[in-house]
Write an enzyme that holds these catalytic residues in place. Structure first.
Site, mmCIF file in Angstrom:
data_model
loop_
_atom_site.group_PDB
_atom_site.id
_atom_site.type_symbol
_atom_site.label_atom_id
_atom_site.label_comp_id
_atom_site.label_asym_id
_atom_site.label_seq_id
_atom_site.Cartn_x
_atom_site.Cartn_y
_atom_site.Cartn_z
ATOM 1 N N HIS A 50 0.836 -1.206 0.000
ATOM 2 C CA HIS A 50 0.000 0.000 0.000
ATOM 3 C C HIS A 50 0.871 1.256 0.000
ATOM 4 C CE1 HIS A 50 -3.401 -2.474 2.096
ATOM 5 N NE2 HIS A 50 -3.080 -2.932 0.913
ATOM 6 N N HIS A 54 -8.873 -2.142 -5.407
ATOM 7 C CA HIS A 54 -7.794 -2.437 -4.472
ATOM 8 C C HIS A 54 -6.767 -3.381 -5.105
ATOM 9 C CE1 HIS A 54 -5.920 -2.535 -0.519
ATOM 10 N NE2 HIS A 54 -5.659 -3.804 -0.779
ATOM 11 N N ASP A 81 -2.797 -2.675 -5.247
ATOM 12 C CA ASP A 81 -1.731 -3.617 -4.873
ATOM 13 C C ASP A 81 -0.757 -3.842 -6.018
ATOM 14 O OD1 ASP A 81 -2.588 -4.054 -2.268
ATOM 15 O OD2 ASP A 81 -3.617 -5.935 -2.723
ATOM 16 N N HIS A 104 -0.362 -10.950 -5.290
ATOM 17 C CA HIS A 104 1.022 -10.571 -5.001
ATOM 18 C C HIS A 104 2.042 -11.515 -5.645
ATOM 19 C CE1 HIS A 104 -0.341 -7.484 -2.350
ATOM 20 N NE2 HIS A 104 -0.930 -8.329 -1.520
#
Length: 279
Positions: free
Chosen positions: A78, A234, A238, A260
């Site tokens: 973030h 979001h 990321d 991720h």
């Protein structure tokens, strides 16, 4: 030609880590040219440093973890996203714990801090990663592609979720003006209520509350959404933070169900290609 930048002055923020649940003091400080984004662990003897670079990614379980010299920081995505969007090349990130504050679960607090700090241009050219061919990372039905794209960074993300409340979400985002601050930075992290206990037993999400995580169950959202498609926004947030670990990227990134793990695999591939061409 773009020049490197750093923040104009120190700014501070106190909060709790999302996964650790530990109270942490964060200081963002100006840094010299070519320093990059550097995390400094002030809680450890000698203040060891971890450079925010793709080769230092060691884990992507529910967050992006960086480690260097046996010292780690985690859930950096973030803050890295806000630094990328605000256009900061060089910054020291001092912390007295191993995880930045979660704030409200988005990047908006960090972006606001950076606006408060201000930005100064430095006297050295920025080395950008310009996508000049196709990069593709696959993992079953998940994939991530980077292709050439005119100016700046564009992200097209498709999120697929079988839950009726979430479903399929798609968003195409292009960096221009204050679009990031309005459309992406406020989007918060999301969790399914049925997973919360298991996460906490695994030592994750210990700092998560309805103040910093959007939670849904089989019937409803437990808190109000900021956007109908907050989840995919979001996800873009990321991805921007993870890709920044390669450097400043100019290209079009197309993602389907990425997280991720794929994000940082692409960052590592871009970083390696850039270092090879630069060398």
């Amino acid at each position: 030609m773009s020049f490197q930048t750093t923040i104009a002055r120190r700014v501070d923020y106190d909060g709790v880590g999302l996964h650790s649940g530990v109270v942490v003091h964060l200081s963002l400080m100006p840094a010299p040219v070519d320093a990059g984004i550097v995390f400094v662990r002030r809680d450890l003897a000698g203040g060891p440093r971890i450079r925010a670079a793709a080769p230092h990614v060691t884990s992507t379980v529910r967050a992006t973890t960086l480690a260097e010299g046996g010292v780690r920081v985690f859930t950096v995505e973030h803050l890295m996203s806000a630094l990328a969007a605000f256009g900061i090349d060089n910054c020291f990130v001092e912390m007295d714990a191993e995880e930045p504050p979660v704030a409200d679960g988005s990047a908006l607090v960090f972006f606001t801090l950076l606006k408060e700090a201000g930005k100064v241009q430095q006297e050295k050219e920025r080395r950008e990663i310009i996508i000049d061919r196709v990069y593709r990372i696959d993992d079953g039905d998940r994939f991530l592609i980077a292709v050439p794209y005119g100016e700046g960074l564009r992200v097209s993300f498709t999120s697929l979720n079988e839950h009726a409340l979430v479903g399929t979400q798609y968003r195409d985002f292009i960096f221009r003006g204050d679009a990031y601050e309005k459309e992406i930075a406020p989007a918060r992290t999301i969790a399914y209520e049925g997973e919360v206990d298991a996460l906490k037993k695994a030592g994750l999400g210990l700092g998560g509350t309805l103040e910093n995580v959007i939670v849904y169950n089989d019937e409803r959202w437990l808190n109000a959404l900021r956007f109908p498609d907050e989840l995919v926004r979001h996800k873009i947030l990321d991805l921007i933070g993870d890709i920044r670990l390669a450097g400043f990227v100019r290209g079009h990134i197309i993602a389907v169900k990425s997280g991720h793990a794929l994000n940082t695999q692409l960052a590592k591939a871009l970083y390696a290609a850039f270092e090879s061409s630069a060398g």
